[in-house]
Write a protein that holds these residues in place. Sequence first.
Motif, PDB file in Angstrom:
ATOM      1  N   MET A   1       0.824  -1.214   0.000  1.00 30.84           N
ATOM      2  CA  MET A   1       0.000   0.000   0.000  1.00 30.84           C
ATOM      3  C   MET A   1       0.855   1.260   0.000  1.00 30.84           C
ATOM      4  SD  MET A   1      -3.078  -1.113   2.558  1.00 30.84           S
ATOM      5  CE  MET A   1      -4.084  -2.561   2.213  1.00 30.84           C
ATOM      6  N   THR A   2       1.951   1.226   0.735  1.00 31.60           N
ATOM      7  CA  THR A   2       2.855   2.376   0.762  1.00 31.60           C
ATOM      8  C   THR A   2       3.450   2.649  -0.612  1.00 31.60           C
ATOM      9  OG1 THR A   2       3.451   2.181   3.108  1.00 31.60           O
ATOM     10  CG2 THR A   2       5.068   3.210   1.649  1.00 31.60           C
ATOM     11  N   LEU A   3       3.989   1.624  -1.252  1.00 35.01           N
ATOM     12  CA  LEU A   3       4.609   1.809  -2.563  1.00 35.01           C
ATOM     13  C   LEU A   3       3.581   2.157  -3.624  1.00 35.01           C
ATOM     14  CD1 LEU A   3       7.274  -1.059  -2.529  1.00 35.01           C
ATOM     15  CD2 LEU A   3       7.580   1.371  -2.021  1.00 35.01           C
ATOM     16  N   THR A   4       2.356   1.648  -3.478  1.00 35.86           N
ATOM     17  CA  THR A   4       1.284   2.007  -4.408  1.00 35.86           C
ATOM     18  C   THR A   4       0.994   3.493  -4.332  1.00 35.86           C
ATOM     19  OG1 THR A   4       0.260  -0.169  -4.275  1.00 35.86           O
ATOM     20  CG2 THR A   4      -1.138   1.643  -4.981  1.00 35.86           C
TER      21      THR A   4
ATOM     22  N   GLY B   1       1.141  -1.885   8.853  1.00 42.41           N
ATOM     23  CA  GLY B   1       1.316  -3.299   8.536  1.00 42.41           C
ATOM     24  C   GLY B   1       2.233  -3.989   9.530  1.00 42.41           C
ATOM     25  N   GLY B   2       3.335  -3.309   9.883  1.00 43.97           N
ATOM     26  CA  GLY B   2       4.244  -3.864  10.885  1.00 43.97           C
ATOM     27  C   GLY B   2       3.599  -3.962  12.247  1.00 43.97           C
ATOM     28  N   LEU B   3       2.823  -2.944  12.628  1.00 38.59           N
ATOM     29  CA  LEU B   3       2.120  -2.980  13.915  1.00 38.59           C
ATOM     30  C   LEU B   3       1.075  -4.097  13.941  1.00 38.59           C
ATOM     31  CD1 LEU B   3       1.598   0.857  14.529  1.00 38.59           C
ATOM     32  CD2 LEU B   3       3.122  -0.667  15.800  1.00 38.59           C
TER      33      LEU B   3
ATOM     34  N   ILE C   1       3.434   6.535   3.766  1.00 35.20           N
ATOM     35  CA  ILE C   1       4.259   5.809   4.734  1.00 35.20           C
ATOM     36  C   ILE C   1       3.409   5.100   5.782  1.00 35.20           C
ATOM     37  CG2 ILE C   1       4.510   7.750   6.339  1.00 35.20           C
ATOM     38  CD1 ILE C   1       7.198   5.148   5.325  1.00 35.20           C
ATOM     39  N   GLY C   2       2.168   5.580   5.984  1.00 34.71           N
ATOM     40  CA  GLY C   2       1.315   5.021   7.030  1.00 34.71           C
ATOM     41  C   GLY C   2       1.043   3.536   6.932  1.00 34.71           C
TER      42      GLY C   2
END
Length: 463
Positions: free
Chosen positions: A63-66, A421-423, A415-416
């Motif tokens: 999602m970030t890279l998109t 995703g990591g959280l 960046i969100g």
Amino acid sequence: MPTLLKSVLAAVGLDALQTATWDIHLIFLQRAVRLFAYGASTLILALMFSALGFSDTQIGIFMTLTLLGDVLISLVLTLVADKVGRRRILVAGALLMMASGVVFALSGSFVVLLIAAIVGVISPSGNEIGPFRSVEESIQAQLTPAHLRAEIFAISGLVGSLATALGQISIGWFTRHMQDTAGWSEIATYRATFWLYSVCAAVKLLLTLMMSEVCEVEAPIAEYMPVGTDDDIPLSAKDSPMIEEPPTQITPVEQPGILSKAASLFPSLSKESKNTVVKLALLLGLDSGASGLIPMSLMVYYFSQKFHLPTNTLGIIFFTTSIVASISQLLSASVAKRFGLIRTMFFTHFPSSLMLALIPVPNVYFASTVLVIRFCTGSMDVAPRTALISQLVLNDERTSVMGILNTVRTLTQAIGPWISGGLSERGNLWISFVVAAGLKSVYDFGMLAMFINVGPRDEDVTS
């Protein structure tokens, strides 16, 4: 039209439809088709990636890279839209949207899907993405008197929210029905959704081709002046006696190079507009950064994983939120008439910001209720904000300014998902909701402080 009906339409802002041009109605239809596709794909995007075996961190990275890819595509296309042609840019965006849908319907490779999402048009948040919104809002502002713009933008928001809601509930029902009764696999139903996504893009393309030339930016008068006629001579020169002048040496005009021609496509902003854009970019960056922590696709994924809800139930929940949002957006125009654009933005968006922090409470009924309450007023600032921006810059700057601001919003939003995703993979996605609530509150107070006393600047605001 009966007086009572006129009064009702005026109270909710729908009276502006009477003066809307054919092109504005075409924009409404395009937005409806596009947001239907976004709503449908958003409901199943994260679920599809999970079914393909991607981790939560990979989903966030995707999602970030998109969104970062959308930054580049949107910025370039919107900055050159007025020079290249607004309709051509909308056509290009529709083609990119169609191509990305086809790739998502056929491929299961993370890399291939990522490239298609970066180059094409895929919305991870269910909200606007790509060059469409900036160009369409600029056209609407140009074709609408200033005192009716808030209503037109509110109607546009209503159309988008209703279409998003329809996309969410129909795809939620479709995927569940086909899995339970037709024996389709999860992946098969998700791929069918993206075939529908491409069909919606094709319909949007046809609607774009029906738009007229009045949608293009108004060219300066000088561009229409013929060169070398008597009209180029001042009246004083016509009336004065002929004076013979010594011949002057003609020097050849240097032809602009490729870089100069490319640079000429990008507009220049006035000093006042630049200052306004900087302020707006900082504030909108905060708001969008908060939204990036909890895009709708991750919200759907959170409710699915936390409460183990099927897609048809998820569709009903997010259908309800979109319906509530659409009604509130329609009312925002009439509220703005009474209290002003800035006050409407603050007193509707700030309570919604606080609601975000309560969504992670571990009870499905409470969380769903808070989610719906948040959407009651969470979108009421959209139409007044768009109307405000359109009044703070000149007509020939609107497309570029809106493109720049939408690019900033997408960039800060990008960046969100990676963070969330990591959280999520660590079971701490609730932190994203709390941080997002804080950032959005800062945005609300910032808009109120910086623009409460700023007046309109555009040339036709009194019309």
